[in-house]
Scaffold this motif. Structure first.
Motif, PDB file in Angstrom:
ATOM      1  N   PHE A  13       0.842  -1.190   0.000  1.00  0.00           N
ATOM      2  CA  PHE A  13       0.000   0.000   0.000  1.00  0.00           C
ATOM      3  C   PHE A  13       0.881   1.247   0.000  1.00  0.00           C
ATOM      4  CE2 PHE A  13      -2.317   3.398   2.146  1.00  0.00           C
ATOM      5  CZ  PHE A  13      -3.482   3.441   1.393  1.00  0.00           C
ATOM      6  N   TYR A  14       1.923   1.237   0.822  1.00  0.00           N
ATOM      7  CA  TYR A  14       2.851   2.372   0.903  1.00  0.00           C
ATOM      8  C   TYR A  14       3.485   2.657  -0.456  1.00  0.00           C
ATOM      9  CZ  TYR A  14       7.240   4.795   1.938  1.00  0.00           C
ATOM     10  OH  TYR A  14       8.297   5.664   1.927  1.00  0.00           O
ATOM     11  N   ARG A  15       3.984   1.616  -1.114  1.00  0.00           N
ATOM     12  CA  ARG A  15       4.643   1.801  -2.410  1.00  0.00           C
ATOM     13  C   ARG A  15       3.663   2.329  -3.461  1.00  0.00           C
ATOM     14  NH1 ARG A  15       6.799  -3.491  -1.358  1.00  0.00           N
ATOM     15  NH2 ARG A  15       8.744  -3.235  -0.258  1.00  0.00           N
ATOM     16  N   LYS A  16       2.477   1.735  -3.516  1.00  0.00           N
ATOM     17  CA  LYS A  16       1.474   2.176  -4.484  1.00  0.00           C
ATOM     18  C   LYS A  16       1.049   3.615  -4.206  1.00  0.00           C
ATOM     19  CE  LYS A  16      -0.378  -2.422  -5.347  1.00  0.00           C
ATOM     20  NZ  LYS A  16      -1.494  -3.338  -5.088  1.00  0.00           N
ATOM     21  N   LEU A  17       0.873   3.936  -2.940  1.00  0.00           N
ATOM     22  CA  LEU A  17       0.475   5.280  -2.555  1.00  0.00           C
ATOM     23  C   LEU A  17       1.538   6.297  -2.951  1.00  0.00           C
ATOM     24  CD1 LEU A  17      -1.561   7.102  -1.077  1.00  0.00           C
ATOM     25  CD2 LEU A  17      -0.371   6.541   1.051  1.00  0.00           C
ATOM     26  N   ASP A  44       4.695   8.881   3.607  1.00  0.00           N
ATOM     27  CA  ASP A  44       5.637   8.864   4.729  1.00  0.00           C
ATOM     28  C   ASP A  44       4.919   8.815   6.070  1.00  0.00           C
ATOM     29  OD1 ASP A  44       7.801   8.950   2.961  1.00  0.00           O
ATOM     30  OD2 ASP A  44       7.732  11.129   2.871  1.00  0.00           O
ATOM     31  N   ILE A  45       3.782   9.475   6.154  1.00  0.00           N
ATOM     32  CA  ILE A  45       2.987   9.403   7.390  1.00  0.00           C
ATOM     33  C   ILE A  45       2.443   7.995   7.569  1.00  0.00           C
ATOM     34  CG2 ILE A  45       0.833  10.184   8.462  1.00  0.00           C
ATOM     35  CD1 ILE A  45       1.508  13.008   7.432  1.00  0.00           C
ATOM     36  N   PHE A  46       1.949   7.397   6.481  1.00  0.00           N
ATOM     37  CA  PHE A  46       1.452   6.022   6.548  1.00  0.00           C
ATOM     38  C   PHE A  46       2.564   5.073   7.009  1.00  0.00           C
ATOM     39  CE2 PHE A  46       0.722   1.839   4.698  1.00  0.00           C
ATOM     40  CZ  PHE A  46      -0.519   1.545   5.233  1.00  0.00           C
ATOM     41  N   PHE A  68      -6.029   2.445  14.237  1.00  0.00           N
ATOM     42  CA  PHE A  68      -7.220   3.051  13.649  1.00  0.00           C
ATOM     43  C   PHE A  68      -6.844   3.948  12.474  1.00  0.00           C
ATOM     44  CE2 PHE A  68     -10.333   6.467  13.269  1.00  0.00           C
ATOM     45  CZ  PHE A  68     -11.475   5.717  13.023  1.00  0.00           C
ATOM     46  N   ALA A  69      -5.780   4.734  12.632  1.00  0.00           N
ATOM     47  CA  ALA A  69      -5.340   5.628  11.553  1.00  0.00           C
ATOM     48  C   ALA A  69      -4.882   4.832  10.328  1.00  0.00           C
ATOM     49  CB  ALA A  69      -4.228   6.552  12.050  1.00  0.00           C
ATOM     50  N   ILE A  70      -4.216   3.712  10.550  1.00  0.00           N
ATOM     51  CA  ILE A  70      -3.793   2.845   9.444  1.00  0.00           C
ATOM     52  C   ILE A  70      -5.018   2.296   8.722  1.00  0.00           C
ATOM     53  CG2 ILE A  70      -2.690   0.638   8.859  1.00  0.00           C
ATOM     54  CD1 ILE A  70      -0.719   1.253  11.221  1.00  0.00           C
ATOM     55  N   ALA A  71      -5.980   1.800   9.480  1.00  0.00           N
ATOM     56  CA  ALA A  71      -7.203   1.253   8.889  1.00  0.00           C
ATOM     57  C   ALA A  71      -7.938   2.329   8.097  1.00  0.00           C
ATOM     58  CB  ALA A  71      -8.098   0.665   9.977  1.00  0.00           C
ATOM     59  N   TYR A  72      -7.962   3.539   8.613  1.00  0.00           N
ATOM     60  CA  TYR A  72      -8.635   4.645   7.934  1.00  0.00           C
ATOM     61  C   TYR A  72      -7.946   4.960   6.610  1.00  0.00           C
ATOM     62  CZ  TYR A  72     -11.260   8.988   7.443  1.00  0.00           C
ATOM     63  OH  TYR A  72     -12.091   9.980   6.991  1.00  0.00           O
ATOM     64  N   PHE A  73      -6.609   4.947   6.599  1.00  0.00           N
ATOM     65  CA  PHE A  73      -5.845   5.185   5.378  1.00  0.00           C
ATOM     66  C   PHE A  73      -6.211   4.152   4.314  1.00  0.00           C
ATOM     67  CE2 PHE A  73      -2.451   8.197   6.624  1.00  0.00           C
ATOM     68  CZ  PHE A  73      -2.138   8.742   5.392  1.00  0.00           C
ATOM     69  N   ILE A  74      -6.286   2.898   4.708  1.00  0.00           N
ATOM     70  CA  ILE A  74      -6.494   1.801   3.770  1.00  0.00           C
ATOM     71  C   ILE A  74      -7.948   1.699   3.316  1.00  0.00           C
ATOM     72  CG2 ILE A  74      -6.392  -0.714   3.532  1.00  0.00           C
ATOM     73  CD1 ILE A  74      -3.937  -0.622   5.384  1.00  0.00           C
TER      74      ILE A  74
END
Length: 153
Positions: A13-17, A44-46, A68-74
């Motif tokens: 997810f980080y790389r694609k983002l 970078d925040i993720f 929770f913040a990670i789940a929200y990002f995804i």
């Protein structure tokens, strides 16, 4: 086994983002967006969220906010959906993550955040800048909803 699979998915997810946002900022509508510098922080925040959630020096209560913040990002379902708005839809994700990070910063030694930050500049300054601009970025109404989601005041 599940934990390792989860880390691999987060790295993907980080790389694609990172690629998606970089292309948007350099070649797309992001060239003219006043929020590009903030949206470019998203990968970078993720990454920082993912590293902190598994760091043993981060208190468990803070890890819940990070998770929770990670789940929200995804999640494709959020206050400003990326599917409709494109990378500009990450503004709410960035603000929510920054509120979570602000809480972590007050309850975790500074070196823990610094060792995992791969972005440019000082992470404490980055968080302050995002929080200072948050109201203008996404509006007071969404700020209240985000604070309620992460248990902020």
């Amino acid at each position: 086994m599940f934990f390792c699979e989860s880390i691999n998915k987060n790295e993907d997810f980080y790389r694609k983002l990172r690629v998606k946002i970089k292309n948007w900022a350099v070649f797309g509508a992001g060239r003219n967006s006043r929020w590009s510098e903030y949206i470019l922080l998203a990968p970078d925040i993720f990454y920082l969220l993912c590293k902190l959630v598994v760091d043993p020096e981060v208190p468990a209560r803070e890890k819940a906010k990070l998770a929770f913040a990670i789940a929200y990002f995804i999640s494709p379902i959020d206050l400003l959906p990326e599917a409709i708005l494109g990378p500009a839809g990450y503004l709410d994700d960035i603000v929510l993550a920054t509120y979570a990070l602000n809480s972590v910063m007050t309850n975790t030694p500074a070196h823990v955040l610094e060792k995992h930050w791969v972005g440019e500049g000082d992470i404490f300054e980055v968080v302050r800048r995002v929080l200072d601009a948050a109201d203008e970025m996404i509006g007071a109404g969404l700020i209240k909803k985000i604070k309620a989601m992460i248990g902020g005041k």
